[in-house]
Write an enzyme that holds these catalytic residues in place. Structure first.
Site, PDB file in Angstrom:
ATOM      1  CG  HIS A 144      44.124  40.869  39.151  1.00 56.09           C
ATOM      2  ND1 HIS A 144      45.310  41.590  39.169  1.00 56.09           N
ATOM      3  CD2 HIS A 144      44.265  39.952  38.170  1.00 56.09           C
ATOM      4  CE1 HIS A 144      46.123  41.108  38.252  1.00 56.09           C
ATOM      5  NE2 HIS A 144      45.520  40.116  37.641  1.00 56.09           N
ATOM      6  CG  HIS A 263      40.085  34.514  37.238  1.00 57.17           C
ATOM      7  ND1 HIS A 263      39.998  35.856  36.944  1.00 57.17           N
ATOM      8  CD2 HIS A 263      39.161  33.897  36.461  1.00 57.17           C
ATOM      9  CE1 HIS A 263      39.048  36.036  36.040  1.00 57.17           C
ATOM     10  NE2 HIS A 263      38.527  34.866  35.735  1.00 57.17           N
TER      11      HIS A 263
END
Length: 331
Positions: A144, A263
């Site tokens: 991320h 994601h």
């Protein structure tokens, strides 16, 4: 199609926090709007008492909702929380015992993947692998922003994975790592709390510059204060430099073989459902489409970072995201 679309309940954070839905009602709405087949859950957010004290009836009600909506469990998001006590971070054994019940819960519920986080050391990962293998749950370390596939922390994890060499250790790429622009909605919100057009140009200038995210933010903040920008938007702008990464989309190929879930982070999708202004899905999705196997992807709308439940419907945003992904994958 080598990517199986789905939804993470995290997308509905605004609706969840506003108390508009119970968990089974949320899942029913996902099913009614045909936003599956994949379904991702956030352990600590969605299951009261997670992971050790979840009521068995709550688990049954959850699984019943998944079954009646014909959804497929894809990922249970866990937390490492190594700094739960700021005065003394968890050591190896504490981290293992903190993660163990989360992994076991994922296995009990039938999730094939559990999201883990950067911060787990090589020693912890080594001890977690047999726990994951026993539970038949793949651990996916989320990559991320501000990290990317080839940043130092992720490279160190890749080295550990190669040494352990287990199918139960992998990655969950998050597209926040490879954004092409700051979301327009974020800039609009900063404008509403007083940031001038010159201030917006200054943010873009520093966001697009080289260097560590925090250093780029500090340089922006110093210059913004010097030109008289209000303190509130200056402080709120910090998340732009930490949440919106600038890695190249093609770098995801470097961890494609260890990708266990995705994601599909997004903030806006155009009305035609063909493109996203801040994340270049036309460059990203083809990378994962070359995997030669099916990988699940949760549509992860994070516009709740700057929009409220009465401003934008998360379900509609996810619907748009699905249509956009289908448009790109079926070209």
């Amino acid at each position: 199609m080598s990517i199986m679309l789905g939804t993470t309940i995290y997308s509905m954070t605004n609706e969840w926090l506003a108390g508009q839905f119970t968990l089974p009602q949320l899942i029913d709405e996902v099913g009614r709007r045909k936003l599956g087949p994949g379904l991702e859950l956030i352990g600590f957010q969605n299951l009261r008492g997670f992971p050790n004290k979840v009521d068995k009836q709550d688990l049954k009600v959850f699984l019943d909702a998944v079954e009646r909506n014909e959804l497929t469990l894809t990922s249970l998001a866990g937390n490492a929380d190594i700094a739960l006590n700021p005065a003394k971070w968890m050591d190896t054994d504490q981290s293992v015992e903190y993660m163990r019940p989360q992994i076991e819960m994922a296995g009990e519920l039938g999730f094939p993947v559990m999201r883990i986080q950067i911060g787990l050391t090589p020693e912890v990962l080594t001890k977690l692998e047999p726990i994951a293998a026993k539970a038949k749950v793949k651990l996916g370390m989320e990559v991320h922003a501000p990290e990317g596939p080839n940043t130092p922390k992720v490279l160190a994890t890749r080295e550990v994975y190669e040494k352990i060499d287990s199918e139960y250790l992998g990655f969950v790429p998050d597209f926040s790592s490879c954004m092409r622009a700051i979301p327009p909605g974020m800039m609009d919100k900063l404008g509403q709390v007083g940031l001038s057009e010159a201030g917006k140009q200054l943010i873009n200038q520093h966001w697009e510059s080289d260097g560590h995210p925090f250093q780029r933010y500090m340089a922006f903040a110093e210059q913004a204060r010097a030109q008289g920008e209000p303190e509130l938007p200056i402080s709120q702008a910090k998340l732009i430099f930490t949440m919106f990464g600038r890695q190249q989309p093609e770098e995801w190929a470097d961890i494609l073989d260890r990708t266990v879930h995705i994601h599909g982070k997004f903030y806006e999708v155009n009305e035609e459902c063909t493109d996203s202004p801040s994340i270049d899905y036309h460059r990203i999705l083809p990378v994962f489409a070359k995997a030669g196997r099916t990988i699940s992807m949760s549509s992860e709308w994070e516009g709740h970072a700057f929009w409220d439940a009465d401003e934008v419907c998360a379900f509609e945003m996810v619907r748009r995201h699905h249509r956009m992904c289908e448009h790109i994958l079926n070209k």
